[in-house]
Design an enzyme around this catalytic site. Structure first.
Site, PDB file in Angstrom:
ATOM      1  N   GLU A 169      -5.021  17.689  -8.776  1.00 19.30           N
ATOM      2  CA  GLU A 169      -5.652  18.267  -9.970  1.00 19.30           C
ATOM      3  C   GLU A 169      -7.150  18.524  -9.803  1.00 19.30           C
ATOM      4  O   GLU A 169      -7.967  18.056 -10.596  1.00 19.30           O
ATOM      5  CB  GLU A 169      -5.366  17.382 -11.193  1.00 19.30           C
ATOM      6  N   ARG A 203       0.813  -1.235   0.000  1.00 19.77           N
ATOM      7  CA  ARG A 203       0.000   0.000   0.000  1.00 19.77           C
ATOM      8  C   ARG A 203       0.840   1.276   0.000  1.00 19.77           C
ATOM      9  O   ARG A 203       0.384   2.326   0.445  1.00 19.77           O
ATOM     10  CB  ARG A 203      -0.982   0.025   1.176  1.00 19.77           C
ATOM     11  N   HIS A 239      -2.487  19.951 -24.726  1.00 18.67           N
ATOM     12  CA  HIS A 239      -2.591  18.483 -24.673  1.00 18.67           C
ATOM     13  C   HIS A 239      -3.792  17.931 -25.433  1.00 18.67           C
ATOM     14  O   HIS A 239      -3.697  16.854 -26.010  1.00 18.67           O
ATOM     15  CB  HIS A 239      -2.638  18.004 -23.219  1.00 18.67           C
ATOM     16  N   ARG A 253      -3.874  22.601 -11.469  1.00 12.02           N
ATOM     17  CA  ARG A 253      -2.915  21.664 -12.081  1.00 12.02           C
ATOM     18  C   ARG A 253      -3.304  21.305 -13.518  1.00 12.02           C
ATOM     19  O   ARG A 253      -2.445  20.972 -14.337  1.00 12.02           O
ATOM     20  CB  ARG A 253      -2.769  20.401 -11.217  1.00 12.02           C
ATOM     21  N   HIS A 286       5.578  12.724 -27.880  1.00  8.08           N
ATOM     22  CA  HIS A 286       4.617  13.480 -27.067  1.00  8.08           C
ATOM     23  C   HIS A 286       4.977  14.981 -27.040  1.00  8.08           C
ATOM     24  O   HIS A 286       4.117  15.837 -27.272  1.00  8.08           O
ATOM     25  CB  HIS A 286       4.596  12.893 -25.656  1.00  8.08           C
ATOM     26  N   HIS A 314      -2.914  15.417 -28.001  1.00  7.24           N
ATOM     27  CA  HIS A 314      -3.333  14.029 -27.848  1.00  7.24           C
ATOM     28  C   HIS A 314      -4.033  13.542 -29.115  1.00  7.24           C
ATOM     29  O   HIS A 314      -3.817  12.412 -29.569  1.00  7.24           O
ATOM     30  CB  HIS A 314      -4.249  13.901 -26.626  1.00  7.24           C
ATOM     31  N   GLU A 321       8.377  20.729 -23.243  1.00 10.42           N
ATOM     32  CA  GLU A 321       7.754  20.741 -21.906  1.00 10.42           C
ATOM     33  C   GLU A 321       8.299  21.885 -21.053  1.00 10.42           C
ATOM     34  O   GLU A 321       7.630  22.355 -20.135  1.00 10.42           O
ATOM     35  CB  GLU A 321       7.967  19.393 -21.204  1.00 10.42           C
ATOM     36  N   ASN A 362      -1.773  21.082 -18.738  1.00 11.41           N
ATOM     37  CA  ASN A 362      -2.121  20.368 -19.963  1.00 11.41           C
ATOM     38  C   ASN A 362      -2.307  21.285 -21.167  1.00 11.41           C
ATOM     39  O   ASN A 362      -2.935  20.900 -22.152  1.00 11.41           O
ATOM     40  CB  ASN A 362      -3.398  19.536 -19.747  1.00 11.41           C
ATOM     41  N   LYS A 404       6.573  24.029 -11.719  1.00  9.29           N
ATOM     42  CA  LYS A 404       5.658  22.891 -11.544  1.00  9.29           C
ATOM     43  C   LYS A 404       5.454  22.584 -10.059  1.00  9.29           C
ATOM     44  O   LYS A 404       4.341  22.279  -9.623  1.00  9.29           O
ATOM     45  CB  LYS A 404       6.169  21.646 -12.289  1.00  9.29           C
ATOM     46  N   LYS A 453       2.418  11.991 -10.200  1.00 16.32           N
ATOM     47  CA  LYS A 453       1.476  11.221 -11.022  1.00 16.32           C
ATOM     48  C   LYS A 453       2.178   9.947 -11.476  1.00 16.32           C
ATOM     49  O   LYS A 453       3.231  10.012 -12.123  1.00 16.32           O
ATOM     50  CB  LYS A 453       1.034  12.019 -12.244  1.00 16.32           C
TER      51      LYS A 453
HETATM   52  P1  NAD Z   1      10.470   7.315 -22.584  1.00 20.55           P
HETATM   53  O1  NAD Z   1      10.498   6.948 -21.181  1.00 20.55           O
HETATM   54  O2  NAD Z   1       9.854   6.334 -23.537  1.00 20.55           O
HETATM   55  O3  NAD Z   1      11.950   7.639 -23.065  1.00 20.55           O
HETATM   56  C1  NAD Z   1      12.161   8.031 -24.413  1.00 20.55           C
HETATM   57  C2  NAD Z   1      13.224   7.147 -25.074  1.00 20.55           C
HETATM   58  O4  NAD Z   1      14.506   7.539 -24.607  1.00 20.55           O
HETATM   59  C3  NAD Z   1      13.095   5.675 -24.775  1.00 20.55           C
HETATM   60  O5  NAD Z   1      13.442   4.945 -25.921  1.00 20.55           O
HETATM   61  C4  NAD Z   1      14.139   5.466 -23.682  1.00 20.55           C
HETATM   62  O6  NAD Z   1      14.608   4.141 -23.609  1.00 20.55           O
HETATM   63  C5  NAD Z   1      15.209   6.405 -24.133  1.00 20.55           C
HETATM   64  N1  NAD Z   1      16.115   6.894 -23.100  1.00 20.55           N
HETATM   65  C6  NAD Z   1      15.786   7.321 -21.857  1.00 20.55           C
HETATM   66  N2  NAD Z   1      16.850   7.860 -21.263  1.00 20.55           N
HETATM   67  C7  NAD Z   1      17.867   7.760 -22.127  1.00 20.55           C
HETATM   68  C8  NAD Z   1      19.220   8.159 -22.091  1.00 20.55           C
HETATM   69  N3  NAD Z   1      19.724   8.858 -21.076  1.00 20.55           N
HETATM   70  N4  NAD Z   1      20.014   7.855 -23.142  1.00 20.55           N
HETATM   71  C9  NAD Z   1      19.487   7.213 -24.224  1.00 20.55           C
HETATM   72  N5  NAD Z   1      18.219   6.849 -24.340  1.00 20.55           N
HETATM   73  C10 NAD Z   1      17.419   7.128 -23.300  1.00 20.55           C
HETATM   74  O7  NAD Z   1       9.697   8.687 -22.818  1.00 20.55           O
HETATM   75  P2  NAD Z   1       9.659  10.056 -22.010  1.00 20.55           P
HETATM   76  O8  NAD Z   1       9.449  11.087 -23.039  1.00 20.55           O
HETATM   77  O9  NAD Z   1      10.778  10.190 -21.060  1.00 20.55           O
HETATM   78  O10 NAD Z   1       8.336   9.895 -21.132  1.00 20.55           O
HETATM   79  C11 NAD Z   1       7.075   9.702 -21.745  1.00 20.55           C
HETATM   80  C12 NAD Z   1       6.170   9.056 -20.733  1.00 20.55           C
HETATM   81  O11 NAD Z   1       6.026   9.928 -19.619  1.00 20.55           O
HETATM   82  C13 NAD Z   1       4.774   8.753 -21.225  1.00 20.55           C
HETATM   83  O12 NAD Z   1       4.384   7.484 -20.801  1.00 20.55           O
HETATM   84  C14 NAD Z   1       3.915   9.823 -20.552  1.00 20.55           C
HETATM   85  O13 NAD Z   1       2.597   9.374 -20.326  1.00 20.55           O
HETATM   86  C15 NAD Z   1       4.656  10.009 -19.267  1.00 20.55           C
HETATM   87  N6  NAD Z   1       4.450  11.320 -18.636  1.00 20.55           N
HETATM   88  C16 NAD Z   1       4.110  11.313 -17.332  1.00 20.55           C
HETATM   89  C17 NAD Z   1       3.934  12.513 -16.669  1.00 20.55           C
HETATM   90  C18 NAD Z   1       3.630  12.509 -15.207  1.00 20.55           C
HETATM   91  O14 NAD Z   1       3.331  13.578 -14.646  1.00 20.55           O
HETATM   92  N7  NAD Z   1       3.710  11.383 -14.551  1.00 20.55           N
HETATM   93  C19 NAD Z   1       4.120  13.720 -17.335  1.00 20.55           C
HETATM   94  C20 NAD Z   1       4.477  13.683 -18.684  1.00 20.55           C
HETATM   95  C21 NAD Z   1       4.656  12.466 -19.326  1.00 20.55           C
HETATM   96  N1  GLY Z   2       2.115  16.418 -16.587  1.00 22.22           N
HETATM   97  C1  GLY Z   2       1.009  17.035 -15.986  1.00 22.22           C
HETATM   98  C2  GLY Z   2       0.998  16.925 -14.489  1.00 22.22           C
HETATM   99  O1  GLY Z   2       1.938  16.475 -13.875  1.00 22.22           O
HETATM  100  O2  GLY Z   2       0.012  17.265 -13.902  1.00 22.22           O
END
Ligand code: NAD
Ligand code: GLY
Length: 366
Positions: A239, A123, A250, A243, A267, A254, A187, A247, A229, A145
């Protein structure tokens, strides 16, 4: 870059607080992050691309603990419930107790899934974010998140679960592909465009250094975005209101990602185009003026981001995809728009034909 160049931003959520460390060489600065591990067990969650590059550096800091790792295949398709289950099995195999820690080493995919696994195990146990993409450093690793995708949609299952610390080592960005780096910059721009006009002007002044990955400029940009942020999250962790402003772009973005079947655009790229569409729509609604839209477009272009709709975009189809958003009511959309740089707001009741006209216009003037 030396010790003095490391920036620490505090995220404060009432009595709870945690540090976001930003700088070069932090993965190897074991004393700094090891201090945040409370128990004797740790599970490092990473993926098959990042682990060969950086797992050793983290492993050296785990000496004396019982630890293991769980690696995902690379890609968004692996951010699944099934893999959360496998991560939990790995914690069970480790004999992880209530004071164990999950370490997320990777981009947003790894961070979201690892954080969710940490939220589920007994948990909720500690987790530390070690983001290795720029997007993860400035966005997904901060704010709590966590979650996974379901066949029915992205990020549909998850939990708010704040990390115990965030360790953003910009040295890891050396191996990050240029396109991913630029997507992360979108971003950064987004935060400034939403709520910090001074930061936006700073980005305009430093765009070339940022595009060129200049260390001190990059650390400052990450720190400013994280500070912004952190403020939003402190005021609205779950949110309920403000918050949602994060977006900006987005709903458009999206729709573009879905239309491109999540392969045509990253993205951050979709968000860049989406922010510009939101700016144009705001202009059309008389909320903002053309000069602000032009500044946003120019900054995104200087950072090497796409600003035009993809060649095969169909305005009607994009509108149909935007309509799927659960927040909408018949014939109108609820969107994040702006009143110019640094002044985003949530606007309900936006007529679909005004959105369609904006999309049509963007499709004609690529
Ligand atoms: P990702 O995690 O897929 O990474 C992008 C690519 O880069 C992948 O192929 C990964 O293996 C590679 N990579 C990562 N670090 C590396 C490094 N140092 N050297 C070489 N390659 C590397 O994508 P992302 O853009 O980091 O994240 C996207 C994800 O984040 C989505 O799932 C999205 O929904 C999520 N997200 C979450 C939040 C949140 O608030 N939790 C906010 C925005 C996005
Ligand atoms: N990426 C949007 C949030 O963290 O709320």
């Amino acid at each position: 870059m030396n010790e003095t160049d490391i920036q620490t931003i505090e995220v404060a959520l009432g009595a709870r607080r945690y540090a976001v460390y930003i700088g070069r060489g932090l993965l190897g600065d074991h004393a700094r992050w090891r201090a945040h591990l409370r128990g004797r067990h740790a599970l490092v969650v990473s993926n098959t691309t990042v682990a060969p590059l950086y797992l050793d550096r983290v492993a050296q800091g785990l000496e004396g603990l019982r630890w293991s790792h769980f690696l995902l295949e690379d890609g968004e398709a692996h951010k699944t419930f099934g893999n959360v289950g496998r991560a939990l099995e790995a914690l069970a195999a480790l004999g992880a107790t209530r004071d164990a820690c999950v370490i997320a080493l990777g981009g947003g995919v790894v961070g979201d899934l690892a954080g969710f696994a940490a939220a589920c195990w007994m948990r909720g146990i500690d987790f530390i974010q070690m983001p290795t993409t720029l997007l993860a450093m400035v966005d997904s690793s901060v704010g709590g998140k966590t979650g996974v995708n379901l066949p029915a949609g992205k990020n549909l299952a998850g939990a708010f679960h704040q990390p115990r610390a965030v360790v953003a080592d910009i040295g890891t960005l050396a191996t990050l592909p240029d396109r991913e780096y630029r997507a992360g910059l979108a971003e950064v721009v987004k935060g400034a465009a939403i709520g910090d006009a001074g930061f936006f002007a700073w980005l305009e002044a430093n765009a070339d250094a940022l595009a060129g990955r200049h260390d001190a400029t990059l650390v400052e940009a990450i720190a400013r975005k994280v500070r912004y942020k952190a403020g939003v999250v402190a005021r609205d962790e779950t949110e309920q209101g403000e918050r949602a402003l994060l977006n900006l772009g987005h709903t458009f973005g999206h729709a573009l990602e879905t239309a491109g079947q999540y392969t045509a655009l990253l993205h951050g790229e979709a968000v860049a185009i989406g922010m510009l569409l939101a700016a144009r729509l705001s202009e059309r609604l008389g909320m903002s003026d053309a000069a602000d839209t032009a500044r946003l477009r120019r900054l995104l272009e200087r950072l090497g981001l796409p600003v035009a709709l993809p060649g095969d975009s169909d305005a009607q189809r994009l509108l149909a995809l935007m309509r799927l958003d659960k927040k909408n009511t018949a014939g109108t959309l609820r969107l994040i728009l702006w009143r110019g740089i640094g002044r985003a707001e949530i606007v309900g009741g936006v007529a679909e034909n005004t959105v369609l006209a904006t999309l049509d216009d963007a499709a004609r003037h690529r």
